[in-house]
Structures are given as structure tokens and as C-alpha cells.
Write a protein that holds these residues in place. Structure first.
Motif, mmCIF file in Angstrom:
data_model
loop_
_atom_site.group_PDB
_atom_site.id
_atom_site.type_symbol
_atom_site.label_atom_id
_atom_site.label_comp_id
_atom_site.label_asym_id
_atom_site.label_seq_id
_atom_site.Cartn_x
_atom_site.Cartn_y
_atom_site.Cartn_z
ATOM 1 N N HIS A 45 68.749 6.282 99.447
ATOM 2 C CA HIS A 45 67.659 6.959 98.670
ATOM 3 C C HIS A 45 66.512 6.446 99.176
ATOM 4 O O HIS A 45 66.138 5.483 99.484
ATOM 5 C CB HIS A 45 67.818 6.512 97.193
ATOM 6 N N PRO A 46 65.434 7.670 99.010
ATOM 7 C CA PRO A 46 64.235 7.339 99.974
ATOM 8 C C PRO A 46 63.271 6.294 99.275
ATOM 9 O O PRO A 46 62.381 5.999 100.120
ATOM 10 C CB PRO A 46 63.550 8.667 99.763
ATOM 11 N N ASP A 47 63.559 5.894 97.913
ATOM 12 C CA ASP A 47 62.578 4.779 97.636
ATOM 13 C C ASP A 47 62.936 3.507 98.130
ATOM 14 O O ASP A 47 62.207 2.287 97.971
ATOM 15 C CB ASP A 47 62.430 5.009 96.047
ATOM 16 N N HIS A 48 63.983 3.467 98.821
ATOM 17 C CA HIS A 48 64.808 2.236 99.597
ATOM 18 C C HIS A 48 64.741 2.530 101.056
ATOM 19 O O HIS A 48 64.678 1.523 101.932
ATOM 20 C CB HIS A 48 65.974 1.966 99.139
ATOM 21 N N PHE A 49 64.663 3.702 101.399
ATOM 22 C CA PHE A 49 65.158 3.966 102.920
ATOM 23 C C PHE A 49 64.042 5.103 103.295
ATOM 24 O O PHE A 49 64.222 6.188 102.953
ATOM 25 C CB PHE A 49 66.603 4.479 103.212
ATOM 26 N N ASP A 50 63.136 4.835 104.223
ATOM 27 C CA ASP A 50 62.099 5.636 104.752
ATOM 28 C C ASP A 50 62.078 5.509 106.279
ATOM 29 O O ASP A 50 62.216 4.436 106.933
ATOM 30 C CB ASP A 50 60.834 5.128 104.275
ATOM 31 N N GLU A 51 62.927 6.754 106.820
ATOM 32 C CA GLU A 51 63.221 6.859 108.264
ATOM 33 C C GLU A 51 62.088 6.546 109.214
ATOM 34 O O GLU A 51 62.268 5.763 110.232
ATOM 35 C CB GLU A 51 63.964 8.049 108.455
ATOM 36 N N GLY A 52 60.791 6.915 108.976
ATOM 37 C CA GLY A 52 59.684 6.751 109.699
ATOM 38 C C GLY A 52 59.405 5.337 109.824
ATOM 39 O O GLY A 52 58.985 5.129 110.843
ATOM 40 N N ARG A 53 59.351 4.668 108.651
ATOM 41 C CA ARG A 53 59.069 3.167 108.882
ATOM 42 C C ARG A 53 60.100 2.417 109.574
ATOM 43 O O ARG A 53 59.733 1.548 110.192
ATOM 44 C CB ARG A 53 58.892 2.908 107.302
ATOM 45 N N LEU A 54 61.252 3.005 109.473
ATOM 46 C CA LEU A 54 62.136 1.994 110.179
ATOM 47 C C LEU A 54 62.162 2.189 111.441
ATOM 48 O O LEU A 54 62.375 1.252 112.431
ATOM 49 C CB LEU A 54 63.812 2.345 109.599
ATOM 50 N N GLU A 59 60.635 0.416 116.920
ATOM 51 C CA GLU A 59 60.075 0.849 118.077
ATOM 52 C C GLU A 59 58.933 -0.278 118.351
ATOM 53 O O GLU A 59 58.999 -0.423 119.904
ATOM 54 C CB GLU A 59 59.370 2.266 117.983
ATOM 55 N N ALA A 60 58.321 -0.734 117.387
ATOM 56 C CA ALA A 60 57.234 -1.923 117.786
ATOM 57 C C ALA A 60 58.206 -2.946 118.310
ATOM 58 O O ALA A 60 57.303 -3.837 119.184
ATOM 59 C CB ALA A 60 56.781 -2.090 116.489
ATOM 60 N N ASN A 61 59.277 -3.214 117.949
ATOM 61 C CA ASN A 61 59.800 -4.498 118.531
ATOM 62 C C ASN A 61 61.437 -4.388 119.007
ATOM 63 O O ASN A 61 62.263 -4.239 118.395
ATOM 64 C CB ASN A 61 59.997 -5.648 117.385
ATOM 65 N N GLN A 75 72.089 7.691 110.618
ATOM 66 C CA GLN A 75 70.781 8.674 110.690
ATOM 67 C C GLN A 75 69.996 8.061 111.892
ATOM 68 O O GLN A 75 69.002 8.643 112.364
ATOM 69 C CB GLN A 75 69.865 8.631 109.569
ATOM 70 N N LEU A 76 70.028 6.684 112.271
ATOM 71 C CA LEU A 76 69.280 5.958 113.119
ATOM 72 C C LEU A 76 70.079 5.563 114.310
ATOM 73 O O LEU A 76 69.347 5.143 115.322
ATOM 74 C CB LEU A 76 68.424 4.937 112.530
ATOM 75 N N ALA A 77 71.133 5.321 114.467
ATOM 76 C CA ALA A 77 72.010 4.703 115.334
ATOM 77 C C ALA A 77 71.964 5.637 116.650
ATOM 78 O O ALA A 77 72.098 4.926 117.726
ATOM 79 C CB ALA A 77 73.530 4.438 114.961
ATOM 80 N N PRO A 78 71.903 6.962 116.746
ATOM 81 C CA PRO A 78 71.889 7.586 118.193
ATOM 82 C C PRO A 78 70.622 7.142 118.699
ATOM 83 O O PRO A 78 70.499 7.254 119.982
ATOM 84 C CB PRO A 78 71.813 8.935 117.543
ATOM 85 N N ALA A 79 69.372 7.053 117.853
ATOM 86 C CA ALA A 79 68.319 6.544 118.801
ATOM 87 C C ALA A 79 67.805 5.503 118.878
ATOM 88 O O ALA A 79 67.102 4.840 119.863
ATOM 89 C CB ALA A 79 67.147 7.074 117.757
ATOM 90 N N PHE A 80 68.742 4.562 118.606
ATOM 91 C CA PHE A 80 68.572 2.988 118.996
ATOM 92 C C PHE A 80 69.833 2.444 119.078
ATOM 93 O O PHE A 80 70.519 1.536 118.348
ATOM 94 C CB PHE A 80 68.117 2.210 117.556
#
Length: 210
Positions: A45-54, A59-61, A75-80
Motif C-alpha cells: 500500500h502506498p502509505d507504506h511503499f513509495d517506489e520513488g523514495r526506495l 541509487e544513493a547507496n 516491482q523493484l528487483a529488475p532495476a536492482f
């Protein structure tokens, strides 16, 4: 360990120079994930999972990783590749120097007509429990309970009974972005009087040593 409350359901835990961030969602400040060595997300749910913030944190670390359930990981594994890890009930792992136990499987019922998504809670260092969007009882003593006080899926009597069942040494409010300032004293008074534990509320950005 230092706990810093961020808006809604997000908290930062810091220990020995390492930082763990749980549930940075759409109501959470963008800087909540800065400097994270590891991230945990309880459900989709978006109040717990914000893809942009993750994505920004990963990317920063380049050494940072994400531990979450399958619906978020996909949703995120392919990019990382190699940095997004799927967890489930009963798992035990160590991330960024924090010992993590995973408890629970399903989100609390919002309405019987709505399908229930998956949800996990995280017990950190055997001391701090974040249940996500469920009233999961971890089945072992908990020093600090992060207490979801206000949501479309709960009412205050359930919150009080949850505190009584978990029996933590103290409880700090989370999941409180929808709770108005007018209602907060009512919640503070009733949970504090009836929950049977030390109930406290931290403003966003405030920290406490555990």
C-alpha cells in the motif's frame, strides 16, 4: 539503538553507524530514506511503499538493500539485481548489523468485500516490532511496539486490546497521519489508561534512545 519517528508509518533505526529504514511511504518526508543502509517494507500500500523514495535510497547507496514481501520486491528487483530480497513469515536474517525476524502474512481486514493483500511485520534486534497494517502478535516478548493507532482497518478498542496482548514495555504511535490534532489527546488518554504499558507519541523527526 536510536529510533527516529518519521511521518505516518515510517521509522529510522540507527545503531553502530548503520541505518535501517522501515516503511517509507507517500506521507513520509523525502529525506527519511537518506543514508539508509537497509530498507524494510511491510506491504504494497502506498502509505507504506513509495517506489520513488526506495529507488532514490538504493541509487544513493550502491551497498544498500531492500527486504520485503514478493508483491513489492517484484516491482523493484529488475532495476536492482541482487539487492532486493523477498521475505516471509518465519524468516530470520541479519541486515546492516540488525537482526530481523519476520512475522505475519496478511493485511488486516478493511472490509469483507475487499481482498486482503499480504503483509509482514518486522521484529528488529528482538526488541522493536513494526507490524505494518496488521495486529500481528510476534509470539515473544517485545520491548518496544510501534503501534498503528489510526487506520481504515482498525478501531481504538482493537488497538488497546492489541497492546494488552503484545504486552510491550513501551509503545510508540505510528500510522497516525490521518489522526487529527483534535483526536490525539483522546487516543493518548485512552491507550495510556487502558493499554497497560508506557504509551508515548513522538513528533515527526523526534528521536529517542532505546
Amino acid at each position: 539503538m536510536k529510533l527516529t519517528k518519521k511521518s505516518h508509518a515510517c521509522v529510522r533505526l540507527e545503531k553502530d553507524g548503520r541505518t535501517l529504514v522501515l516503511d517509507p511511504g507517500m506521507f513520509t518526508e523525502e529525506d527519511a530514506v537518506l543514508g539508509a543502509d537497509a530498507l524494510l517494507v511491510t506491504h504494497e500500500h502506498p502509505d507504506h511503499f513509495d517506489e520513488g523514495r526506495l529507488r532514490a535510497a538504493l541509487e544513493a547507496n550502491p551497498a544498500a538493500g531492500l527486504w520485503t514481501l514478493r508483491s513489492v520486491a517484484e516491482q523493484l528487483a529488475p532495476a536492482f539485481p541482487g539487492r532486493v530480497h523477498t521475505v516471509g513469515h518465519g524468516d530470520a536474517l541479519t541486515v546492516a548489523g540488525f537482526d530481523i525476524e519476520v512475522h505475519g502474512e496478511l493485511h488486516a481486514v478493511i472490509h469483507p468485500d475487499l481482498p486482503r493483500v499480504t503483509n509482514v511485520g518486522f521484529l528488529v534486534d528482538g526488541a522493536v516490532f513494526h507490524p505494518g497494517d496488521a495486529l500481528t502478535v510476534p509470539g515473544r516478548p517485545v520491548d518496544t511496539l510501534l503501534l498503528p493507532v489510526m487506520a481504515p482497518w482498525n478501531k481504538i478498542s482493537e488497538v488497546i486490546d492489541y497492546v494488552r496482548e503484545v504486552r510491550p514495555r513501551r509503545a510508540y504511535d505510528i500510522h497516525d497521519a490521518l489522526l487529527t490534532d483534535l483526536a490525539r489527546p483522546i487516543y493518548d488518554r485512552q491507550i495510556g489508561a487502558l493499554g497497560g504499558t508506557d504509551h508515548q507519541r513522538l513528533a515527526s523527526g523526534a528521536s529517542v534512545g532505546l
